[in-house]
Structures are given as C-alpha cells and as structure tokens.
Scaffold this motif. Structure first.
Motif, PDB file in Angstrom:
ATOM      1  N   LEU A 276       0.825  -1.207   0.000  1.00 12.49           N
ATOM      2  CA  LEU A 276       0.000   0.000   0.000  1.00 12.49           C
ATOM      3  C   LEU A 276       0.857   1.254   0.000  1.00 12.49           C
ATOM      4  CD1 LEU A 276      -2.891  -1.014   2.390  1.00 12.49           C
ATOM      5  CD2 LEU A 276      -2.918  -0.863  -0.089  1.00 12.49           C
TER       6      LEU A 276
ATOM      7  N   LYS B 181       4.277   1.353  -1.199  1.00 13.10           N
ATOM      8  CA  LYS B 181       5.178   1.457  -2.353  1.00 13.10           C
ATOM      9  C   LYS B 181       4.519   1.127  -3.687  1.00 13.10           C
ATOM     10  CE  LYS B 181       9.075   1.053   0.463  1.00 13.10           C
ATOM     11  NZ  LYS B 181      10.450   1.183   0.606  1.00 13.10           N
ATOM     12  N   ARG B 182       3.377   0.421  -3.641  1.00 25.63           N
ATOM     13  CA  ARG B 182       2.665   0.043  -4.862  1.00 25.63           C
ATOM     14  C   ARG B 182       3.509  -0.800  -5.816  1.00 25.63           C
ATOM     15  NH1 ARG B 182      -2.821   1.466  -4.621  1.00 25.63           N
ATOM     16  NH2 ARG B 182      -2.801   2.322  -2.547  1.00 25.63           N
ATOM     17  N   ASP B 183       4.379  -1.609  -5.244  1.00 23.85           N
ATOM     18  CA  ASP B 183       5.166  -2.521  -6.056  1.00 23.85           C
ATOM     19  C   ASP B 183       4.505  -3.891  -5.953  1.00 23.85           C
ATOM     20  OD1 ASP B 183       7.021  -4.331  -7.029  1.00 23.85           O
ATOM     21  OD2 ASP B 183       8.739  -3.146  -6.347  1.00 23.85           O
ATOM     22  N   PRO B 184       4.054  -4.467  -7.097  1.00 23.72           N
ATOM     23  CA  PRO B 184       3.318  -5.742  -7.018  1.00 23.72           C
ATOM     24  C   PRO B 184       4.104  -6.858  -6.342  1.00 23.72           C
ATOM     25  CG  PRO B 184       3.898  -5.212  -9.284  1.00 23.72           C
ATOM     26  CD  PRO B 184       4.164  -3.997  -8.471  1.00 23.72           C
ATOM     27  N   ARG B 185       5.426  -6.717  -6.289  1.00 22.48           N
ATOM     28  CA  ARG B 185       6.211  -7.795  -5.691  1.00 22.48           C
ATOM     29  C   ARG B 185       5.877  -7.984  -4.206  1.00 22.48           C
ATOM     30  NH1 ARG B 185      11.968  -6.248  -8.047  1.00 22.48           N
ATOM     31  NH2 ARG B 185      10.893  -4.250  -8.078  1.00 22.48           N
TER      32      ARG B 185
ATOM     33  N   TRP C  74       2.780 -10.036  -4.122  1.00 23.80           N
ATOM     34  CA  TRP C  74       3.091 -11.433  -4.437  1.00 23.80           C
ATOM     35  C   TRP C  74       3.698 -12.126  -3.228  1.00 23.80           C
ATOM     36  CZ3 TRP C  74       5.852  -9.950  -9.642  1.00 23.80           C
ATOM     37  CH2 TRP C  74       4.862  -9.538 -10.562  1.00 23.80           C
TER      38      TRP C  74
ATOM     39  N   GLN D  64      -4.493  -4.308 -10.307  1.00 18.63           N
ATOM     40  CA  GLN D  64      -4.124  -3.407  -9.227  1.00 18.63           C
ATOM     41  C   GLN D  64      -5.143  -3.454  -8.097  1.00 18.63           C
ATOM     42  OE1 GLN D  64      -3.535   0.559 -10.633  1.00 18.63           O
ATOM     43  NE2 GLN D  64      -3.086   1.267  -8.572  1.00 18.63           N
ATOM     44  N   ARG D  65      -6.411  -3.511  -8.486  1.00 17.70           N
ATOM     45  CA  ARG D  65      -7.472  -3.537  -7.486  1.00 17.70           C
ATOM     46  C   ARG D  65      -7.371  -4.813  -6.638  1.00 17.70           C
ATOM     47  NH1 ARG D  65     -11.955  -2.331 -10.709  1.00 17.70           N
ATOM     48  NH2 ARG D  65     -11.689  -0.112 -10.428  1.00 17.70           N
TER      49      ARG D  65
ATOM     50  N   VAL E 294      -4.645  -4.342  -4.070  1.00 15.27           N
ATOM     51  CA  VAL E 294      -5.055  -3.444  -2.979  1.00 15.27           C
ATOM     52  C   VAL E 294      -5.998  -4.183  -2.037  1.00 15.27           C
ATOM     53  CG1 VAL E 294      -6.394  -1.395  -2.420  1.00 15.27           C
ATOM     54  CG2 VAL E 294      -4.769  -1.315  -4.293  1.00 15.27           C
ATOM     55  N   LEU E 295      -6.989  -4.853  -2.629  1.00 13.71           N
ATOM     56  CA  LEU E 295      -7.990  -5.562  -1.827  1.00 13.71           C
ATOM     57  C   LEU E 295      -7.329  -6.618  -0.958  1.00 13.71           C
ATOM     58  CD1 LEU E 295     -10.774  -6.365  -1.039  1.00 13.71           C
ATOM     59  CD2 LEU E 295     -11.166  -7.291  -3.289  1.00 13.71           C
TER      60      LEU E 295
ATOM     61  N   VAL F  62      -5.321  -5.024   1.921  1.00 12.59           N
ATOM     62  CA  VAL F  62      -6.178  -4.508   2.989  1.00 12.59           C
ATOM     63  C   VAL F  62      -6.749  -5.670   3.799  1.00 12.59           C
ATOM     64  CG1 VAL F  62      -8.345  -3.319   3.473  1.00 12.59           C
ATOM     65  CG2 VAL F  62      -6.757  -2.375   1.813  1.00 12.59           C
TER      66      VAL F  62
ATOM     67  N   ILE G  20      -4.147  -7.223   6.103  1.00 11.31           N
ATOM     68  CA  ILE G  20      -3.898  -6.415   7.297  1.00 11.31           C
ATOM     69  C   ILE G  20      -5.035  -6.612   8.299  1.00 11.31           C
ATOM     70  CG2 ILE G  20      -3.664  -4.065   8.157  1.00 11.31           C
ATOM     71  CD1 ILE G  20      -2.414  -3.392   5.378  1.00 11.31           C
TER      72      ILE G  20
ATOM     73  N   ALA H 199       5.416  -1.803 -11.891  1.00 16.21           N
ATOM     74  CA  ALA H 199       5.360  -1.090 -10.622  1.00 16.21           C
ATOM     75  C   ALA H 199       5.251   0.407 -10.855  1.00 16.21           C
ATOM     76  CB  ALA H 199       6.611  -1.393  -9.810  1.00 16.21           C
TER      77      ALA H 199
ATOM     78  N   ALA I 119       1.882   1.324 -12.010  1.00 14.53           N
ATOM     79  CA  ALA I 119       0.895   1.343 -10.939  1.00 14.53           C
ATOM     80  C   ALA I 119       1.007   2.615 -10.122  1.00 14.53           C
ATOM     81  CB  ALA I 119       1.096   0.141 -10.041  1.00 14.53           C
ATOM     82  N   ARG I 120       2.195   3.143 -10.059  1.00 15.28           N
ATOM     83  CA  ARG I 120       2.392   4.281  -9.179  1.00 15.28           C
ATOM     84  C   ARG I 120       1.875   5.582  -9.782  1.00 15.28           C
ATOM     85  NH1 ARG I 120       7.865   3.804  -8.390  1.00 15.28           N
ATOM     86  NH2 ARG I 120       7.692   1.747  -7.490  1.00 15.28           N
TER      87      ARG I 120
ATOM     88  N   VAL J 275     -14.450  -2.294  -1.244  1.00 16.06           N
ATOM     89  CA  VAL J 275     -13.494  -3.025  -2.067  1.00 16.06           C
ATOM     90  C   VAL J 275     -14.119  -4.132  -2.886  1.00 16.06           C
ATOM     91  CG1 VAL J 275     -11.218  -2.605  -1.180  1.00 16.06           C
ATOM     92  CG2 VAL J 275     -12.734  -4.046   0.096  1.00 16.06           C
TER      93      VAL J 275
ATOM     94  N   LEU K  50      -6.380   2.804   6.127  1.00 16.68           N
ATOM     95  CA  LEU K  50      -6.381   2.050   4.873  1.00 16.68           C
ATOM     96  C   LEU K  50      -7.265   2.679   3.809  1.00 16.68           C
ATOM     97  CD1 LEU K  50      -6.527  -1.571   6.285  1.00 16.68           C
ATOM     98  CD2 LEU K  50      -4.571  -0.367   5.341  1.00 16.68           C
TER      99      LEU K  50
ATOM    100  N   SER L 177      -6.049   4.520   0.472  1.00 15.81           N
ATOM    101  CA  SER L 177      -5.526   3.710  -0.626  1.00 15.81           C
ATOM    102  C   SER L 177      -6.638   2.964  -1.349  1.00 15.81           C
ATOM    103  CB  SER L 177      -4.478   2.737  -0.101  1.00 15.81           C
ATOM    104  OG  SER L 177      -5.024   1.971   0.924  1.00 15.81           O
ATOM    105  N   LEU L 178      -7.799   2.803  -0.708  1.00 12.25           N
ATOM    106  CA  LEU L 178      -8.892   2.089  -1.360  1.00 12.25           C
ATOM    107  C   LEU L 178      -9.591   2.971  -2.383  1.00 12.25           C
ATOM    108  CD1 LEU L 178     -10.613   0.151   1.519  1.00 12.25           C
ATOM    109  CD2 LEU L 178      -9.123  -0.699  -0.255  1.00 12.25           C
TER     110      LEU L 178
END
Lengths: 253, 252
Positions: free
Chosen positions: A68, A70-74, A77, A139-140, A143-144, A147, A150, B8, B11-12, B183, B245, B248-249
C-alpha cells in the motif's frame, strides 16, 4: 547455475537435514511425557506449525502494508505466497490437534475459544486466497488483498485474548504466560525450538517457490496483455473487450 | 525483472496523481463538515425509497422467526441460545445491508463526483459508516423488542446495558463492513464474497457481544465489563485500521 540458485539449493538441503534432525529429536531425544506418553510427541509439530503460521500471517500483513505504501506488485506477491504457505501450516495445526485430542480429551474437536479462533484464522485466509481469484483488475486485486491481509492479521491478537478471557479446554500456555508450577522440561523446550527452526526453514523454501510462481504469473499476464494490445491496434475498435473490462472505481481507471 | 519494475511504475503513476487530487488541499472542507454532508446525502437517499431499511428489517425478522424452529423456544432455552441467535441475525442483516453501500454509487458513477468534491476520503468513509451505523441501529431497535416478545425474555430491566452492547457491536459490524463493501464492489460473485470476507472478521464481535448479551439476560443480570471492554477495544482497532487504509482504497 546462478549464485542465487546455488544459495537456494543449499537452503533446501539445510531444510531437509534440519527436518530430519527434528524428526529424530522428536522421537528419540525428547523425554516421554509422564501422563500422555507417545501421543504427546505430536505437540512439537503442532506448536511449531502454529508458530510458523503466525510468522507467515505476520509477513502477509507486512507485505500488505509495504504494497500500500510502495505500490510494487512484488510485495503483494510476497504477501500472497506467505498467506498460501501459512494456510497450509494452519491446516497442519488443525489436523494434528484433533489427532492429539481424541486419545487425550476423548473427542476430536471442541468449540473451545482457541480451537475456534484457529479455525477462524483458517477461514479468513481461505477467503483471502479466494478473493484474489474473484477480482479481475490487477491493481485492485492487490489493494484488496493487502487490505484484507492487514485486517485479518489484526484479528490475530483478538484471537489470542479469547483464550485468556473465555478460558476453555485447550491446554494452558507452557511458554509465554505460563503459570508457575506448570512448564516445559528443558529438553522438551530444546526439541520444540529445534522443530520450529526446521518448520521455519521449510516455510522459507515453500514460500520462495510459491513467490517465484507468482513472479512468472505476473510476467505472463503482462506479456499476454502486450500481445493482445499489439494484435488489435486501436482500443476503440474493440467494443467487446472494452465492455468486459471493468470500469474504474471512479470511472476513470 | 525489468517488466516487474515497469508495471510497478505504471501502478504508481495514477495513484500519485489522484492522491494529490484528493488529499486535503487548502480549499477543502473541514473533516466534520464533509462527513456530515456525506452522511446527510446517504440518509436522504435512503429516506426517498426506504428500501434498504425495510428489506433488512424483514430479512432479520425472518431469521429470528426461522430460528424458533431450531430449538424449543421456552424462556429457559431462549436465555441460553437467544443472545447468539440475536447476534447472528444482526450479523447477517448487517452484511446484507452493507452490500449496497458503495454499489449504489456505481450505476451513475456518483463516487467519482464524491471524490471530486472538496472533501477528504476519510470524510466519505466516515460519513458512509455513520449512515450504515444509523440504518443497522434502527433495524436492531426494531428487532430487540420483537425478539423479547417471541422468545419470552425480559429486556426492559437491563435496557441501558443492551443498548450499550448493541451500539458497540454495531460499530464493530459497520466499520469493517463499510471498508469491504467498498473493495468488493468490483469483484465477481460479490454477493457471496462480502459475507465470506466479513463473517470471520466479525468473530471477536460475535463472541463478545453474545457473551455480553447473555450476561445481561441471565438471572440475576450481570454486568459484562470484560466483554464490553473487548468490544470497545475491537471497535477502536478496526476504526484506526479503517482510517489508515481507506485512502488507498479510493485512489485508482
């Protein structure tokens, strides 16, 4: 072979040897428990799997937070890999528990708070794994998942509190929060930590191969997208594709 | 690996632009004003049709009615099983009710308008939460007397306690519920996915609220200090996570 591969081959080898050592220690080094005898030995697998699952779910939450930020997909994963591996270890906990409970308690399962909450954990991470398959947008989905990972992890301390407050049948803690008078024999403790080390090592190996699978999947998805985009040139000529593509959350995604 | 870093950065880019757009700029309204505006909008929309409230109330009533067949509804049994039954009904009703919270923004893409408005994303979230809280509380206020009559338990003498448990429990349902209704609005099979995600998350709420209600309904009534503390604690933890959170959603 790249140095990275050699390193992981060594890690795998260590994991195998460590597990063999733990297996030997469980059956030949650990002393016999005075009332439960042989069946008590499942305790080492049960508890170390539970702790490893805890570590895994902690990594899921960390991966979620990092994704959330850095938004890096890694990171997503990595979180997914940890969740799936942790899910397997929770399954081990839920299977070894009843095997022990049947001869000791006389029943396979009881709705004790701690058993119940472990089952809830298992359900939450099953939902986590399902969730990824039901959201199409890349991307969604990340994020989902982050979240939810967490949120699910936040439930873990609440799970732990329930045993303290609505105390049930589950054996009292013998390591953290143990009552004076009860406790673990030093040899048993050593075997437990040895087994936990082996379990953690196995976890690292499993998570790593799961992560590599996800990396390959991510690359495939991207390449497929690229091939699709170059095959059909202008997007406006693709009424079908644009119809099935989910419109952005706010319509401008 | 090159393709990974590529995606990446892809996405940013949009998220960065939208953060600068939605974060409180000098011209944006104070949090409470924005929150109130969203809340008032939700209530106004609901009052035009009242369909959400009516459907949920009837649904919850049906659950309470159906439960009467699963055990012998004498006073003794009801005191034992009733609290859990009541809270299961609330949880199901809550999950059903939370589903449209963000879904009904979709048909006219009104969430885009909400995001363009000079209010913080947190205000949108809290406004929606407050509206959901009000709707679910109304359903519960209707359901508790019906439950007391059907299952022969007396709630009048412990009403302040029951109200407190309901308020805290409802908060615990509404906070994660609003987050996940936001979401899952785009997921396939979302009608199934939302309960699947939410119900396990509600476990601490269900346990604590059931314990608290059972203690209050027992003869003589006990004050469920521990359960209330757990409920309040869970509410605070959920709300903190939700506020952190939600930004970001909403960004895409």
């Amino acid at each position: 072979m790249s140095p990275n591969r050699i390193l992981w081959l060594v890690v795998k080898l260590i994991a195998a040897l460590w597990m063999a050592a733990a297996g030997y220690a469980i059956f030949f080094v650990a002393p016999d428990e005075s009332t439960m005898h042989a069946i008590q030995r499942i305790f080492y697998i049960h508890v170390s799997s539970a702790w490893t699952a805890g570590v895994a779910f902690f990594l899921v939450a960390v991966g979620g937070v990092l994704y959330l930020i850095k938004r890096d997909p890694r990171y997503d994963w990595a979180g997914l890999s940890a969740a799936e591996t942790g899910f397997v270890f929770t399954t081990v906990v839920l299977v070894t528990g009843p095997i022990w409970a049947k001869p000791i308690w006389g029943i396979w399962w009881t709705w004790d708070p701690r058993l119940t909450s472990t089952f809830v954990l298992w359900l939450m991470y099953a939902a986590y794994l399902l969730l990824g398959t039901l959201v199409d947008d890349k991307q969604r989905r990340s994020v989902l998942r982050s979240v939810y990972g967490i949120f699910a992890f936040i439930n873990v301390p609440l799970v732990f509190m329930t045993i303290r407050w609505w105390r049930g049948q589950h054996p009292s803690p013998v390591i953290a929060g143990a009552q004076p008078g009860s406790g673990l024999d030093p040899t048993m403790k050593a075997v437990l930590f040895l087994t936990w080390g082996a379990t953690l090592c196995l976890f690292a190996v499993l998570m790593r191969s799961r992560y590599r699978l996800e990396v390959i999947r991510g690359e495939t998805e991207e390449l497929r997208q690229l091939a699709e985009d170059s095959a059909v040139a202008p997007a406006s000529n693709r009424p079908f594709v644009s119809a099935v593509t989910p419109t952005g959350f706010a319509g401008r995604g | 690996m090159a393709s990974n870093s590529q995606s990446a950065s892809d996405a940013r880019v949009p998220s960065a632009s939208s953060t600068s757009f939605t974060s409180s700029s000098p011209g944006s309204l104070p949090l409470l004003t924005g929150l109130w505006a969203v809340f008032a909008k939700e209530v106004r929309t609901e009052l035009r049709t009242r369909e959400l409230l009516v459907t949920t109330a009837v649904f919850a009533l049906t659950i309470v009615f159906m439960f009467s067949f699963s055990f012998d509804p004498t006073s003794e049994e009801s005191r034992r099983i009733g609290p859990g039954l009541l809270w299961i009904a609330f949880l199901f009703a809550g999950t059903l009710m939370l589903e449209p919270a963000f879904l009904r923004e979709q048909s006219n893409d009104t969430l885009a308008a909400l995001r363009l408005a000079p209010i913080a994303p947190t205000a949108i979230l809290l406004g929606k939460m407050l509206a959901n809280f009000l709707f679910l509380s109304i359903t519960e206020a209707l359901l508790v007397p019906v439950f007391a009559v059907f299952y022969n338990v007396s709630v009048a003498s412990v009403l302040p306690g029951i109200i407190l448990v309901c308020l805290l429990g409802t908060l615990g349902i509404v906070i994660p519920g609003t987050i996940f209704s936001a979401v899952t609005a785009h997921a396939r099979m979302r009608e199934l996915l939302l309960p699947l995600l939410l119900l396990p998350i509600f476990t601490p709420i269900l346990i604590a609220a059931t314990e608290a209600t059972a203690a209050l309904l027992s003869d003589p009534p006990e004050w469920p200090a521990m359960a209330l503390r757990l409920l309040a604690g869970a509410d605070i933890i959920f709300l903190t996570a939700a506020v952190f959170l939600f930004d970001s959603l909403l960004e895409e």
